[in-house]
Design a protein around this motif. Sequence first.
Motif, short mmCIF file in Angstrom:
data_model
loop_
_atom_site.label_atom_id
_atom_site.label_comp_id
_atom_site.label_asym_id
_atom_site.label_seq_id
_atom_site.Cartn_x
_atom_site.Cartn_y
_atom_site.Cartn_z
N SER A 214 35.45 53.60 34.70
CA SER A 214 36.33 54.05 33.62
C SER A 214 36.50 55.55 33.69
O SER A 214 35.74 56.23 34.38
CB SER A 214 35.73 53.67 32.26
N ARG A 215 37.48 56.04 32.98
CA ARG A 215 37.69 57.50 32.92
C ARG A 215 36.52 58.16 32.24
O ARG A 215 36.19 59.30 32.56
CB ARG A 215 38.98 57.82 32.18
N GLU A 216 35.87 57.47 31.34
CA GLU A 216 34.71 58.09 30.69
C GLU A 216 33.61 58.34 31.72
O GLU A 216 32.95 59.36 31.71
CB GLU A 216 34.16 57.19 29.57
N LEU B 274 46.76 55.81 31.15
CA LEU B 274 46.98 56.11 32.57
C LEU B 274 47.32 54.88 33.38
O LEU B 274 47.71 54.98 34.55
CB LEU B 274 45.74 56.79 33.14
N VAL C 25 37.96 56.39 25.08
CA VAL C 25 37.90 55.99 26.49
C VAL C 25 38.96 54.94 26.78
O VAL C 25 39.71 55.02 27.76
CB VAL C 25 36.51 55.40 26.82
N LEU D 61 42.42 56.45 26.84
CA LEU D 61 42.67 57.23 28.06
C LEU D 61 43.02 56.30 29.21
O LEU D 61 43.98 56.50 29.94
CB LEU D 61 41.42 58.04 28.37
N PHE D 62 42.21 55.27 29.35
CA PHE D 62 42.40 54.33 30.44
C PHE D 62 43.73 53.61 30.28
O PHE D 62 44.49 53.44 31.24
CB PHE D 62 41.24 53.34 30.42
N LEU E 218 33.14 61.46 24.13
CA LEU E 218 34.28 60.57 23.94
C LEU E 218 33.83 59.33 23.18
O LEU E 218 32.87 58.68 23.54
CB LEU E 218 34.85 60.14 25.29
N ASP F 266 45.19 57.48 40.22
CA ASP F 266 45.64 56.46 39.29
C ASP F 266 44.64 55.32 39.19
O ASP F 266 44.45 54.74 38.13
CB ASP F 266 47.02 55.91 39.72
N LEU G 60 41.42 55.59 40.12
CA LEU G 60 40.05 56.12 40.02
C LEU G 60 39.23 55.75 41.24
O LEU G 60 38.06 55.40 41.13
CB LEU G 60 39.34 55.59 38.76
#
Lengths: 108, 161
Positions: B132-134, A18, A11, A14-15, A6, B11, B13
């Motif tokens: 983070s989502r990463e 959401l 990143v 995406l964050f 990514l 939502d 994390l």
Amino acid sequence: MVVDELRDEAVDDLFHALADPTRRDILRRCAADEPSVSRLAQAYPMSFAAVQKHVAVLERAGLVTKERRGREQLVHTDAAAVDRARQALDELASTWRGRVDRMSDLLR
Amino acid sequence: MSVTRVDTDNDNLTVTLVAEFDASIDQVWALWSDPHKLERWWGPPGYPATVERHDLTAGGQVKYRMTGPEGDPHHGLWSVTAVDPPTSLEFTDAFAEPDGTPIADMPVSTITVRLVDREGGTRMELRASFESREDMDTWVATGTIEGLREAVGQTDALLSE
């Protein structure tokens, strides 16, 4: 397991995608169904343009795909992207369950 | 016996866990504050932990390594943001190089712990979140903690005493 690389911007996308409750709701609607953008727009108390923007943010983040069918744009959630997040949280939960069990054993 | 409630919040994390221990608050706190105790529960089966440095103060660090089944070392580092013995602790946990430098692009999680005295026992409230989502994707992709699912529900003690 395939590691998706990514980019930093991906990143953030995406964050950002959401973080908004309307967008999360759109994701839920589009997971079981393939509504058109027009149909989606009817579900929310905001302009069509506003809903379009939300969908654009989700698409940019790789969370939904848009497919043109005739005059309509159909929106569908990419389950894999959402599942990855869920899976990671489940694993984190498992990690901590295991730790708590071992803590409990030490307290006997 | 600990009773655990675990919630995952997709939502935010975040994983939230509540455990009830039949032990005093000081005994439960000691599992965090005593490095010899900490290393006995931190690592999952197959990855025993060794605590190399343990400074549980605001701004302090806890440096540890886990040794995998093939002798492979995995280093980690806590950066402690807040601590109020024996009731609360907050830190971030990161993968690290052997010298303790956090490894960039590896997942970092933020942990907050709260211990509450309950008559005859202690409740532990713990929140763990990814930054983070990463970080979450990387966690899944690297499969760092092997054998994790075997650890869940294990009742036999890692160390019998």
